[in-house]
Scaffold this motif. Structure first.
Motif, PDB file in Angstrom:
ATOM      1  N   LEU A 147       0.828  -1.209   0.000  1.00  0.00           N
ATOM      2  CA  LEU A 147       0.000   0.000   0.000  1.00  0.00           C
ATOM      3  C   LEU A 147       0.856   1.251   0.000  1.00  0.00           C
ATOM      4  CD1 LEU A 147      -2.874  -0.965   2.465  1.00  0.00           C
ATOM      5  CD2 LEU A 147      -2.886  -1.017  -0.037  1.00  0.00           C
TER       6      LEU A 147
ATOM      7  N   ASP B 197      -0.826   4.644  -4.503  1.00  0.00           N
ATOM      8  CA  ASP B 197      -2.213   4.882  -4.111  1.00  0.00           C
ATOM      9  C   ASP B 197      -3.133   4.020  -4.975  1.00  0.00           C
ATOM     10  OD1 ASP B 197      -1.193   6.761  -2.386  1.00  0.00           O
ATOM     11  OD2 ASP B 197      -1.653   8.464  -3.691  1.00  0.00           O
TER      12      ASP B 197
ATOM     13  N   GLY C 144      -4.147   7.408  -0.687  1.00  0.00           N
ATOM     14  CA  GLY C 144      -4.386   5.992  -0.445  1.00  0.00           C
ATOM     15  C   GLY C 144      -5.277   5.733   0.759  1.00  0.00           C
ATOM     16  N   TYR C 145      -5.414   4.461   1.098  1.00  0.00           N
ATOM     17  CA  TYR C 145      -6.303   4.047   2.169  1.00  0.00           C
ATOM     18  C   TYR C 145      -5.845   4.519   3.542  1.00  0.00           C
ATOM     19  CZ  TYR C 145      -8.337   0.856  -1.283  1.00  0.00           C
ATOM     20  OH  TYR C 145      -8.937   0.328  -2.385  1.00  0.00           O
TER      21      TYR C 145
ATOM     22  N   GLU D  84      -6.188  -6.038  -3.568  1.00  0.00           N
ATOM     23  CA  GLU D  84      -5.508  -4.808  -3.184  1.00  0.00           C
ATOM     24  C   GLU D  84      -4.240  -5.094  -2.372  1.00  0.00           C
ATOM     25  OE1 GLU D  84      -7.030  -2.758  -4.863  1.00  0.00           O
ATOM     26  OE2 GLU D  84      -8.923  -2.010  -4.049  1.00  0.00           O
TER      27      GLU D  84
ATOM     28  N   ASN E 139      -3.051   1.665 -10.857  1.00  0.00           N
ATOM     29  CA  ASN E 139      -2.388   1.222  -9.623  1.00  0.00           C
ATOM     30  C   ASN E 139      -3.047  -0.019  -9.016  1.00  0.00           C
ATOM     31  OD1 ASN E 139      -0.667   3.343  -9.981  1.00  0.00           O
ATOM     32  ND2 ASN E 139      -1.023   4.289  -7.982  1.00  0.00           N
TER      33      ASN E 139
END
Length: 370
Positions: free
Chosen positions: A119, A123, A130-131, A259, A310
């Motif tokens: 991660l 992003d 990002g998260y 992810e 991404n």
């Protein structure tokens, strides 16, 4: 249906977000078929081992393809820009709404948390920050909530974006009808869009969620509270969740695995087993594609997602042998296939099949019992 925490839009903000939606549809439905046809013309045939890579490279020789791929990326950047500007305008109001939410559930944050390398590297979906981005507010969660609904073009439960959660519940009803979980955990719960419908399906359970993002979780708690749902949220890494062994009767994820990373997928499945009580059930819901079932263009689309959106683990996630991974982790009663998408899960309705019903009509599921 909407909820109080969902960022509203002015006339101009609505127009901008609808333009991005329609622009995406134009690129997908109006332009993409021509590039698919070109890829098929360039196909050297199944006897060439590296045909996907070969065709993908040749497509980049065409200026039109490069422009289209670039515009796909630009449309995604436009999506986040339009949503972020709208959310920023409402920053104070969203913070006030979060503070005014009914007092139920809980949130535990880790001030020393470090997000996983996969991660940190980029992003995902090009969402700025990002998260795990955290500025001490709920705003990143608000961006994710509104942006996710626009990104899915309204085809995952409208602005609630909750069909995947309902589909998880439908899968449990279909294959594990005897399960009455007292404790539930979602791995990678994000803003709670899937957690809340699962909580509604099992109203007597104590419901937990874990995610990397503090801002996501603040927003998720407020979102759940305004929807009269008690959830207990924790910041952490789903590969090493901060819960004791055998804490839950039901563990699930919703489009989490693609992810992450190939190594993380194996660890997450093993962690699911550790977290479950004997007799407990795991469900991992993912995008409704299997790599070996895709045609040439479908596989090229995976390369495009990796390079222009991404999504570096997309191919690995839809290529993984989930039956073998679940068995390796010690699970039994394993099921791998597709669950019909629904917004109204019901016991006895079934809906599980070994064949996909298509994107947005079904979701891939890998489930098992400990």
């Amino acid at each position: 249906m909407i909820h109080p925490m969902l960022p509203g839009t002015t006339h101009d903000e609505t127009a901008a977000q609808l333009f991005v939606r329609d622009f995406k549809l134009f690129l997908a439905e109006g332009v993409e078929p021509g590039h698919r046809a070109r890829a098929e013309q360039l196909d050297p045939g199944v006897r060439i081992n590296a045909r996907v890579e070969t065709v993908y490279q040749k497509l980049h020789d065409d200026e039109g393809f490069r422009a289209w791929a670039s515009l796909r990326r630009t449309s995604q950047e436009m999506l986040w820009a339009s949503v972020s500007e709208s959310v920023a305008r409402q920053a104070d109001a969203l913070e006030a709404l979060a503070a005014a939410a009914p007092d139920m559930g809980s949130l535990t944050l880790d001030p020393d948390f470090v997000q996983p390398d996969y991660l940190e590297a980029g992003d995902v979906h090009l969402m700025p920050g990002g998260y795990a981005h955290d500025d001490g507010t709920v705003l990143q969660g608000a961006v994710m909530d509104r942006g996710g609904a626009v990104y899915m073009l309204g085809r995952n439960g409208g602005l609630m974006n909750d069909v995947r959660g309902h589909t998880v519940a439908a899968h449990v009803f279909a294959l594990y009808p005897d399960l009455e979980p007292g404790h539930i955990l979602e791995l990678g719960c994000g803003v709670g869009a899937s957690l809340i419908p699962v909580a509604a399906a099992f109203p007597d359970a104590k419901v937990h969620g874990i995610d990397v993002g503090a801002a996501m979780l603040r927003y998720a708690l407020a979102r759940a509270r305004h929807l009269s749902t008690s959830v207990h949220l924790v910041q952490g890494n789903v590969e090493q969740a901060p819960f004791p062994d055998a804490s839950f009767n039901f563990v699930f994820s919703s489009v989490l695995l693609h992810e992450t990373s190939p190594t993380a997928i194996t660890r997450i499945i093993a962690e699911s087993h550790r977290l479950l009580k004997p007799g407990g059930v795991v469900v991992h819901l993912e995008v409704p594609n299997r790599y070996d079932e895709l045609d040439l263009w479908g596989k090229i689309r995976g390369e495009i997602e990796a390079d222009y959106n991404n999504e570096p683990n997309w191919k690995a996630a839809i290529s993984a042998d989930y039956r073998a991974l679940l068995a390796q982790a010690g699970f039994e009663d394993i099921a791998v296939g597709y669950q019909a998408a629904t917004s109204a899960p019901a016991r006895g309705a079934g809906g599980f099949s070994e064949k996909s019903m298509g994107t947005f009509r079904s979701w891939f599921v890998a489930s098992a019992r400990k």
